[in-house]
Structure formats: structure tokens, C-alpha cells
Design an enzyme around this catalytic site. Structure first.
Site, PDB file in Angstrom:
ATOM      1  N   THR A   1      -6.795   1.990  -6.329  1.00 30.51           N
ATOM      2  CA  THR A   1      -7.729   1.892  -5.463  1.00 30.51           C
ATOM      3  C   THR A   1      -9.372   2.344  -5.691  1.00 30.51           C
ATOM      4  O   THR A   1      -8.801   3.972  -5.577  1.00 30.51           O
ATOM      5  CB  THR A   1      -7.260   1.073  -4.233  1.00 30.51           C
ATOM      6  OG1 THR A   1      -6.211   0.022  -4.553  1.00 30.51           O
ATOM      7  CG2 THR A   1      -8.154   0.527  -3.609  1.00 30.51           C
TER       8      THR A   1
ATOM      9  N   TYR B   1      -3.353   4.632  -4.139  1.00 25.63           N
ATOM     10  CA  TYR B   1      -4.790   6.109  -4.353  1.00 25.63           C
ATOM     11  C   TYR B   1      -4.441   7.003  -5.355  1.00 25.63           C
ATOM     12  O   TYR B   1      -3.335   7.589  -5.647  1.00 25.63           O
ATOM     13  CB  TYR B   1      -5.586   6.284  -3.326  1.00 25.63           C
ATOM     14  CG  TYR B   1      -5.427   4.953  -2.082  1.00 25.63           C
ATOM     15  CD1 TYR B   1      -6.590   4.776  -1.934  1.00 25.63           C
ATOM     16  CD2 TYR B   1      -4.256   4.667  -0.640  1.00 25.63           C
ATOM     17  CE1 TYR B   1      -7.155   3.372  -1.195  1.00 25.63           C
ATOM     18  CE2 TYR B   1      -4.828   3.456  -0.757  1.00 25.63           C
ATOM     19  CZ  TYR B   1      -5.981   2.992  -0.518  1.00 25.63           C
ATOM     20  OH  TYR B   1      -6.204   1.897   0.454  1.00 25.63           O
TER      21      TYR B   1
ATOM     22  N   HIS C   1     -12.982  -3.412  -0.106  1.00 27.26           N
ATOM     23  CA  HIS C   1     -12.275  -3.138   0.067  1.00 27.26           C
ATOM     24  C   HIS C   1     -12.736  -3.939   1.723  1.00 27.26           C
ATOM     25  O   HIS C   1     -12.314  -3.226   2.791  1.00 27.26           O
ATOM     26  CB  HIS C   1     -12.499  -1.730   0.128  1.00 27.26           C
ATOM     27  CG  HIS C   1     -11.178  -0.266   0.979  1.00 27.26           C
ATOM     28  ND1 HIS C   1     -10.681  -0.188  -0.242  1.00 27.26           N
ATOM     29  CD2 HIS C   1     -10.620  -0.870   1.486  1.00 27.26           C
ATOM     30  CE1 HIS C   1      -9.069   0.098   0.465  1.00 27.26           C
ATOM     31  NE2 HIS C   1      -9.751   0.410   1.465  1.00 27.26           N
TER      32      HIS C   1
ATOM     33  N   SER D   1       1.167  -1.005  -0.231  1.00 25.41           N
ATOM     34  CA  SER D   1       0.310  -0.249   0.533  1.00 25.41           C
ATOM     35  C   SER D   1       0.826   1.513   0.104  1.00 25.41           C
ATOM     36  O   SER D   1       1.775   1.188   0.559  1.00 25.41           O
ATOM     37  CB  SER D   1      -0.968  -0.471   1.396  1.00 25.41           C
ATOM     38  OG  SER D   1      -1.416   1.362   1.561  1.00 25.41           O
TER      39      SER D   1
ATOM     40  N   LYS E   1      -8.633  -1.987  -8.794  1.00 25.46           N
ATOM     41  CA  LYS E   1      -8.551  -2.292  -7.409  1.00 25.46           C
ATOM     42  C   LYS E   1     -10.597  -2.388  -7.155  1.00 25.46           C
ATOM     43  O   LYS E   1     -10.049  -0.756  -7.130  1.00 25.46           O
ATOM     44  CB  LYS E   1      -7.923  -2.480  -6.244  1.00 25.46           C
ATOM     45  CG  LYS E   1      -8.185  -3.251  -5.508  1.00 25.46           C
ATOM     46  CD  LYS E   1      -7.499  -3.352  -4.106  1.00 25.46           C
ATOM     47  CE  LYS E   1      -7.733  -4.246  -2.747  1.00 25.46           C
ATOM     48  NZ  LYS E   1      -8.827  -3.114  -1.893  1.00 25.46           N
TER      49      LYS E   1
END
Length: 404
Positions: A158, A132, A280, A110, A256
Site C-alpha cells: 500500500t 506498508y 485509501h 492488513s 495499491k
């Protein structure tokens, strides 16, 4: 073989040990879901509604679990999903990455993680970097260029998270920094979990709530909440923005958070190589169906054009086999490997992956299938209303995902 002091035979046992070892606030942050926890609960419970149709006679003496995801050959169809700051263990994402490498699979890191992309790629060259849509295009470009320079093999963007002030229902308050005030506040929890605190003291540092992969060159890493605040202030991306990001990255690219066939089609249209069917981990819109329920419709729409992965609710190797029989290339896990990491560090993550590998092998044998490619929907039984949405589970008011 029964569980021992250093080995566990189920993911449920990993969760039990994590709960015993972690301070309540840390464990609670792992377990919490949005609002009433309906979607989080359905993610795992939905798998229980799918049955198997065993086959006897002529079972294959050897079963092959290997597959390829985003150009990377992996030895089993289970990848580590990117998760934020991993304060469950001092070695955090580096330990998880080493475990994934030892198991022959890929690590998702991440951008909100607590360890730098360079360190994680060194631990596992098969690292996929997740981001993100945070900041302007220039900042995003610098972030992904850093990941590319570090050797990340793929980029995951994401999309499955909303800025809901009620998200993470049941989650305890988390400090922005571990300053003296925060340490005094959480000290009683540390006293109750001395092994957790001793682990950090042996590594000579305290849990780090900064996110180094969100910093530009020369900047101090922001805290998780500073990065989250920037994200909240960034207008959400359009599909054209995502096309730009895919072109800028120039390598294997995953979207995602897809749960609708129409969005899956758009991911194909912008040139994505893979999609992750995900909500999520139940931390998006509560009341959405579990990921496995929407998988068949997405596979029907784009399964021949793009790699489809399933993320959400996998607790057994049998769950992975069910997802693959319905058309997934592989599955991604989040909470299970964090429980393993909390229970026993790198060895605990390897333990979780071994448990899942064994379950996949047993299911392939029982179904008479020699490889993942041989699995098909006919290997399963499915209720006629399976894809309609989450059931009104009695436990929905108090999120308690299936653990056994």
C-alpha cells in the site's frame, strides 16, 4: 424482501445498524476522512454521475459473476480490502475472512490488523497479505516471509497514505492501549452501547490495539501507534525498492494506491501483477478525485497488461458493475464490510456481500449481459467532464458519504 432483525437489504442499513451498535468513538473512526472529507465524499458520490443504458429483449436467463484476481478464482467481483485494527467486533478479521470464504471471495489482511496472518489464512485460504514499507529491508523481508509461510496467496503493498497530522478529519482520539486510564475515559460510551461491550465480554477479552503481524519472531506485538511511528520514520520506497519486494515475494503482487497513468506504467515496469486504483478511502490527499473518476485513464494506459482493481466508494452492486464496465477486473470494499461486521459479525459481512451480489446480478440482467466479461463502457452514460475532479458538494465541509 424488507429488512429483518437479523438481515438487512442495503449497505446503508448495515451502516445504520453499525452506528446504533458501536460506541461513538469507534463508529467515528470508521467514518472519518482526511481534512474536509472532499475525496471521501467524492469516492461514493461520483458513482451517481454514471448512468446505465438498459437493454430489453433476449436477456440472459443466467448471469455469471465469477472472475480471477491474482491467480485466485472468486465467485463474485468483490474482495475485502485490507483495513487496520478491526475493533468493531471481537472476532475481527477472522470473522470477515470466514464470511469472504463463505461467499467464495478473497480476504485482504492488513499488516496493521488485529489478528495474526496464520489465523486469518486458516479461516480463508484465499487471503492476500497487505504491507506498508515499514522498517529496513531485512524487517520487511521477515514480515513477508512469515505471510508466505502462513499460506498467503498474494502480497499487496500500500502506497496511498501520507503522514498528514490533519488526516482522519473528524476522527475521535484513539487510545494507544486499553489500560485502566483509557477504559475509564471511554467507559461512558460503553454504557451507552451495552450490546457492544457484552459481545467482547462473551469472548473474554477487550478490544486489542496491538498489531501481531508487525512483530518479528520472539517480539511482543507493537501497538498500532508504535507500528505507525516506525512507518513514519522509514524513508518512503523507490520504485526499485518495490521491484526488490516483488522479486523477494516471488508470487502474485499488487500495488495499491495508483491514481495516475504514469504510476500505473511504473507498476507494470517493475513486474506487478495488479494495481488497485485507490485513494485509501479518502484518507490520503484531500481534494483528489474519487477513484472511479481516474479509472478510465489508467485502464487506457495499462488495462491490457495488468489486472486493474477499483477501491473506493462502492456501496452497491451497481457501483461494482459501473467500475467493471469501465475496465476494472473487480472492486475492493472497506467500510461496507466493517459496517456489516459491526452489525452482525460474520453473518453481517456475508449479508453485505449477498447484497452486492444481488445488485450485480440485477444490473447484468438489465444491461442484457451474461457475464462480467460482456460489460463495456457503452453500457454507461458519462458526463463529458466526469474525469476532471470532485464536485463542490455542499456536504464537503461535513463529511457525510452517500448512504442510501
Amino acid at each position: 424482501m424488507a429488512s429483518t432483525a437479523t438481515w438487512f437489504e442495503t449497505v446503508a442499513e448495515a451502516q445504520r445498524r453499525a452506528r446504533k451498535r458501536l460506541p461513538p468513538s469507534v463508529y467515528g473512526a470508521l467514518l472519518a476522512g482526511t481534512e474536509q472529507g472532499i475525496t471521501m465524499t467524492d469516492n461514493s458520490r461520483a458513482f451517481d454521475e454514471l448512468g446505465f443504458r438498459p437493454q430489453v429483449g433476449d436477456q440472459p436467463s443466467e448471469r455469471d459473476q465469477a472472475t480471477t484476481v491474482l491467480g485466485q478464482h472468486i465467485s463474485l467481483p468483490v474482495l475485502l480490502s485490507p483495513t487496520g485494527v478491526q475493533a468493531v467486533h471481537p472476532e475481527a478479521e477472522v470473522a470477515a475472512a470466514r464470511a469472504a470464504a463463505a461467499a467464495g471471495t478473497a480476504m485482504g489482511l492488513s499488516s496493521f490488523g488485529s489478528r495474526a496472518i496464520e489465523d486469518v489464512v486458516q479461516a480463508n485460504p484465499q487471503t492476500f497479505f497487505q504491507t506498508y514499507w515499514v522498517g529496513d529491508r531485512d524487517r520487511i523481508a521477515r514480515r513477508v516471509e512469515r505471510a508466505k509461510a502462513a499460506g498467503a496467496k498474494a502480497l499487496i503493498v500500500t502506497l496511498d497514505w501520507v503522514f498528514d497530522s490533519r488526516r482522519d478529519w473528524g476522527s475521535p482520539p484513539i487510545p494507544e492501549r486499553l489500560d485502566l486510564k483509557a477504559m475509564a475515559r471511554f467507559a461512558p460510551e460503553g454504557v451507552r452501547r451495552p450490546r457492544y461491550m457484552l459481545g467482547w465480554l462473551r469472548h473474554r477479552h477487550l478490544p486489542d490495539l496491538t498489531v501481531p503481524n508487525m512483530a518479528d519472531p520472539g517480539e511482543d506485538p507493537p501497538t498500532f501507534f508504535q507500528a505507525y511511528g516506525e512507518w513514519m520514520q522509514t524513508p518512503p520506497p523507490t520504485w526499485e525498492d518495490l521491484r526488490w519486494l516483488r522479486e523477494r515475494w516471488g508470487g502474485p503482487f499488487m500495488v495499491k494506491g495508483v491514481t495516475r497513468p504514469t504510476d500505473a506504467r511504473k507498476a507494470v515496469d517493475i513486474g506487478a501483477d495488479a494495481i488497485s486504483v485507490s485513494n485509501h478511502g479518502g484518507n490520503n490527499l484531500d481534494g483528489a478525485p474519487g477513484s472511479i473518476r481516474v479509472l478510465p485513464s489508467i485502464v487506457d494506459e495499462v488495462g491490457d497488461e495488468i489486472e486493474v482493481l477499483l477501491d473506493g466508494g462502492v456501496r452497491r452492486g451497481l457501483d461494482a458493475v459501473k467500475a467493471i464496465a469501465l475496465g476494472a477486473r473487480a472492486v475492493m470494499i472497506g467500510r461496507p464490510y466493517l459496517w456489516g461486521l459491526a452489525a452482525n459479525g460474520q453473518a453481517g459481512v456475508e449479508n453485505v456481500l449477498d447484497v452486492l451480489r444481488s445488485g450485480i446480478d440485477e444490473a447484468l440482467f438489465g444491461l442484457g449481459r451474461a457475464s462480467l466479461a460482456d460489460l463495456e463502457p457503452g453500457d454507461l452514460t458519462m458526463p463529458s467532464d466526469f474525469t476532471l475532479g470532485p464536485r463542490p458538494y455542499p456536504a464537503a465541509q461535513t463529511p457525510r458519504p452517500r448512504t442510501a
